[in-house]
Design an enzyme around this catalytic site. Structure first.
Site, PDB file in Angstrom:
ATOM      1  N   LYS A  87       0.828  -1.216   0.000  1.00 12.86           N
ATOM      2  CA  LYS A  87       0.000   0.000   0.000  1.00 12.86           C
ATOM      3  C   LYS A  87       0.863   1.269   0.000  1.00 12.86           C
ATOM      4  O   LYS A  87       0.644   2.188  -0.792  1.00 12.86           O
ATOM      5  CB  LYS A  87      -0.936  -0.024   1.217  1.00 12.86           C
ATOM      6  CG  LYS A  87      -1.606   1.288   1.518  1.00 12.86           C
ATOM      7  CD  LYS A  87      -2.624   1.696   0.475  1.00 12.86           C
ATOM      8  CE  LYS A  87      -3.004   3.153   0.629  1.00 12.86           C
ATOM      9  NZ  LYS A  87      -4.074   3.575  -0.236  1.00 12.86           N
ATOM     10  N   CYS A  89      -3.004  11.118   1.514  1.00 11.26           N
ATOM     11  CA  CYS A  89      -2.312   9.848   1.282  1.00 11.26           C
ATOM     12  C   CYS A  89      -0.922  10.054   0.706  1.00 11.26           C
ATOM     13  O   CYS A  89       0.078   9.700   1.304  1.00 11.26           O
ATOM     14  CB  CYS A  89      -3.133   9.001   0.329  1.00 11.26           C
ATOM     15  SG  CYS A  89      -4.824   8.866   0.880  1.00 11.26           S
TER      16      CYS A  89
HETATM   17  N1  SAJ Z   1      -0.834  14.988  -8.802  1.00 10.30           N
HETATM   18  C1  SAJ Z   1      -0.020  15.726  -9.635  1.00 10.30           C
HETATM   19  N2  SAJ Z   1       0.276  15.218 -10.854  1.00 10.30           N
HETATM   20  C2  SAJ Z   1      -0.227  14.014 -11.293  1.00 10.30           C
HETATM   21  C3  SAJ Z   1      -1.035  13.262 -10.434  1.00 10.30           C
HETATM   22  C4  SAJ Z   1      -1.326  13.777  -9.187  1.00 10.30           C
HETATM   23  O1  SAJ Z   1       0.446  16.825  -9.281  1.00 10.30           O
HETATM   24  O2  SAJ Z   1       0.079  13.634 -12.439  1.00 10.30           O
HETATM   25  C5  SAJ Z   1      -1.169  15.517  -7.468  1.00 10.30           C
HETATM   26  C6  SAJ Z   1      -2.654  15.852  -7.320  1.00 10.30           C
HETATM   27  O3  SAJ Z   1      -2.941  17.138  -7.794  1.00 10.30           O
HETATM   28  C7  SAJ Z   1      -2.834  15.724  -5.811  1.00 10.30           C
HETATM   29  C8  SAJ Z   1      -1.865  14.594  -5.444  1.00 10.30           C
HETATM   30  O4  SAJ Z   1      -0.945  14.501  -6.509  1.00 10.30           O
HETATM   31  O5  SAJ Z   1      -2.432  16.905  -5.136  1.00 10.30           O
HETATM   32  C9  SAJ Z   1      -2.516  13.236  -5.223  1.00 10.30           C
HETATM   33  O6  SAJ Z   1      -3.584  13.033  -6.119  1.00 10.30           O
HETATM   34  P1  SAJ Z   1      -3.883  11.622  -6.821  1.00 10.30           P
HETATM   35  O7  SAJ Z   1      -5.090  11.783  -7.645  1.00 10.30           O
HETATM   36  O8  SAJ Z   1      -2.656  11.106  -7.480  1.00 10.30           O
HETATM   37  O9  SAJ Z   1      -4.133  10.618  -5.605  1.00 10.30           O
HETATM   38  P2  SAJ Z   1      -5.089  10.637  -4.302  1.00 10.30           P
HETATM   39  O10 SAJ Z   1      -4.290  11.124  -3.132  1.00 10.30           O
HETATM   40  O11 SAJ Z   1      -6.377  11.317  -4.564  1.00 10.30           O
HETATM   41  O12 SAJ Z   1      -5.343   9.046  -4.128  1.00 10.30           O
HETATM   42  C10 SAJ Z   1      -4.216   8.192  -3.976  1.00 10.30           C
HETATM   43  C11 SAJ Z   1      -4.357   7.011  -4.957  1.00 10.30           C
HETATM   44  N3  SAJ Z   1      -3.101   6.263  -5.036  1.00 10.30           N
HETATM   45  C12 SAJ Z   1      -2.485   6.003  -6.220  1.00 10.30           C
HETATM   46  O13 SAJ Z   1      -2.910   6.400  -7.273  1.00 10.30           O
HETATM   47  C13 SAJ Z   1      -1.249   5.188  -6.157  1.00 10.30           C
HETATM   48  C14 SAJ Z   1      -5.486   6.104  -4.500  1.00 10.30           C
HETATM   49  O14 SAJ Z   1      -5.556   4.934  -5.322  1.00 10.30           O
HETATM   50  C15 SAJ Z   1      -5.268   5.692  -3.037  1.00 10.30           C
HETATM   51  O15 SAJ Z   1      -6.288   4.824  -2.563  1.00 10.30           O
HETATM   52  C16 SAJ Z   1      -5.284   6.956  -2.214  1.00 10.30           C
HETATM   53  O16 SAJ Z   1      -4.169   7.747  -2.623  1.00 10.30           O
HETATM   54  C17 SAJ Z   1      -5.171   6.573  -0.736  1.00 10.30           C
HETATM   55  O17 SAJ Z   1      -6.191   6.664  -0.041  1.00 10.30           O
HETATM   56  O18 SAJ Z   1      -4.111   6.107  -0.315  1.00 10.30           O
END
Ligand code: SAJ
Length: 432
Positions: A204, A258
């Site tokens: 995880k 997360c």
């Molecule tokens: N972000 C970027 N660039 C990207 C992707 C994301 O800057 O290309 C930023 C987003 O704007 C945000 C952060 O990263 O600030 C996280 O956003 P996210 O959409 O990547 O993820 P979360 O935090 O909403 O959800 C994540 C997910 N994990 C993965 O994709 C590996 C989700 O599957 C998990 O269940 C969740 O964390 C969790 O609860 O752990």
């Protein structure tokens, strides 16, 4: 396993409890928060997530989801409580998990299953949870089954992913993994993969660390592109044509509960072995300050600045660890007259460093605009209205979400994160 006592009715516990209830289980949802209690008594979800309201209302109306402040005996217990970062040590604060375990221990009966869903550092189920539950006199793995089944759902798609994603059942023993897997077959359509508890914990946090490190790389590319005069968005688009390359999107930083947090759980687990992970955290945490630097090149304090977006990413209401909020704090500290705008966030949300205003008020007489979150409402903003309201037509787009040509056509000077000045000059030249 017909009755489930679920501790923690937050972003994960509430949808999970509702899914179990609608799959025919009797669910006792436990949460001490008066806000959560009050909302659920009225059949309302306390979280803004697509379809969650309908799901929760259906679960409560079915009579199979009951909400109370204290746990009660059940066949299975699920712990879905927060595991924040201790700001002093940068280690996981496991006090909520510990408290939940201590509340469950006196209720345990032979044959019960206890599942930890909260994200935790590797070893927590074995070294923290099991010993506390053993205080009941029941033997972990023999009299009582214990497992870690981390949630993996993406906020914004929680309901779909809860059902469809593959899922881990990490048992203290193989029998524990089997029991936990059996429980989740009630609603999970994805594959349920059995493993041991510590591996499941590691998997995880590896997943979220993988994403954090990859966003950090994209952000580093953006910083380099600004120096060398390249448009990083165009460069990434071209690089991603390679069959084995998938560069993520740069932005104002990484937030949410997360991805900005979990990598530290690995750092804490082996601090002398880590290099890439803390560097990536540093890069992502440094992005709000970089955005402020870009704003400083557009206007100087005490200019009136409209910051569009407060949440940690698009189409969610969650402001936890939000880099947009960090930009707002830095801008206030530097003396800008900051107006915030975010249609997904309630104006009474605690911790906002400036007033949260409707879009017209935020833009009126603004000296500069910064887009921090690519909510649809901002991507589809009425440009004529924006042009009529602002005093000085300057906008910084930190997500590459705006139609640059359309904004320029309204007379705006547009800066984009990850786009160097020479790249902009090229794009604006008659031959481009
Ligand atoms: N972000 C970027 N660039 C990207 C992707 C994301 O800057 O290309 C930023 C987003 O704007 C945000 C952060 O990263 O600030 C996280 O956003 P996210 O959409 O990547 O993820 P979360 O935090 O909403 O959800 C994540 C997910 N994990 C993965 O994709 C590996 C989700 O599957 C998990 O269940 C969740 O964390 C969790 O609860 O752990």
């Amino acid at each position: 396993m017909n009755t489930i006592c679920l501790l923690g009715l937050g972003y994960i516990g509430l949808p999970t409890g509702s899914m179990f209830a609608l799959a025919g289980k009797d669910v006792i949802g436990v949460d001490p928060s008066p806000r959560v209690q009050a909302a659920l008594q009225d059949g309302q979800a306390s979280i803004d997530e697509p379809e969650l309201q309908t799901l929760v209302a259906a679960a409560i109306n079915s009579g199979r989801l009951r909400v109370q402040t204290r746990p009660a005996p059940a066949d299975a217990f699920i712990i879905a409580v927060p595991t924040p970062l201790d700001p002093l040590t940068n280690r996981a604060d496991l006090s909520y998990v510990e408290r939940a375990a201590r509340e469950i221990a006196p209720l345990l009966r032979r044959g019960n299953l206890v599942v930890l869903e909260s994200t935790v550092p590797p070893g927590t189920t074995r070294d923290l949870l099991a010993p506390i539950l053993a205080e009941s006199g029941l033997r972990p793995g023999l009299d009582v089954f214990i497992a870690h089944c981390p949630e993996r759902v993406l906020p914004g798609r929680i309901l779909v992913e809860l059902e469809q994603n593959d899922r881990l059942a990490g048992g203290l023993t193989p029998a524990c993994a089997e029991r936990a897997a059996d429980l989740y077959t009630a609603f999970v359509k994805g594959q349920i993969m059995r493993t041991d508890a510590t591996t499941a914990e590691m998997v995880k946090v590896m997943e979220n660390t993988f994403r954090d490190v990859n966003v950090a790389l994209a952000n580093e590319f953006a910083l380099i592109a600004e120096r060398v005069g390249v448009d990083v968005w165009e460069a990434i688009r071209l690089a991603n044509h390679h069959p084995r390359v998938n560069v993520l999107r740069p932005g104002p930083g990484v937030g949410g509960h997360c991805i900005a947090v979990d990598p530290w759980f690995l750092v804490g687990a082996a601090s002398d072995a880590v290099r890439v992970i803390p560097s990536s955290r540093e890069i992502n945490d440094g992005m709000p300050r970089h955005v402020l630097g870009r704003l400083n090149t557009l206007v100087a304090p005490p200019a009136r600045v409209a910051l569009l977006g407060v949440t940690y990413k698009a189409e969610v209401d969650d402001v936890r660890e939000s880099p947009a909020l960090r930009v707002a704090e830095l801008a206030v500290e530097h003396g800008y007259a900051v107006r915030l705008c975010d249609p997904h966030v309630r104006p009474d949300t605690p911790g906002l460093p400036a007033p949260l205003l409707p879009i017209e008020q935020a833009l009126r007489d603004a000296d500069a605009v910064v887009l921090l979150v690519d909510h649809r409402a901002f991507r589809e903003l009425d440009l004529d209205l924006a042009a009529a309201l602002v005093s000085h037509k300057r906008i910084l787009d930190t997500r590459n979400a705006l139609d640059r040509a359309a904004w320029r056509a309204r007379g705006f000077e547009i800066g984009v994160l990850g786009v160097g000045l020479q790249a902009r000059a090229h794009a604006e030249s008659p031959s481009a």
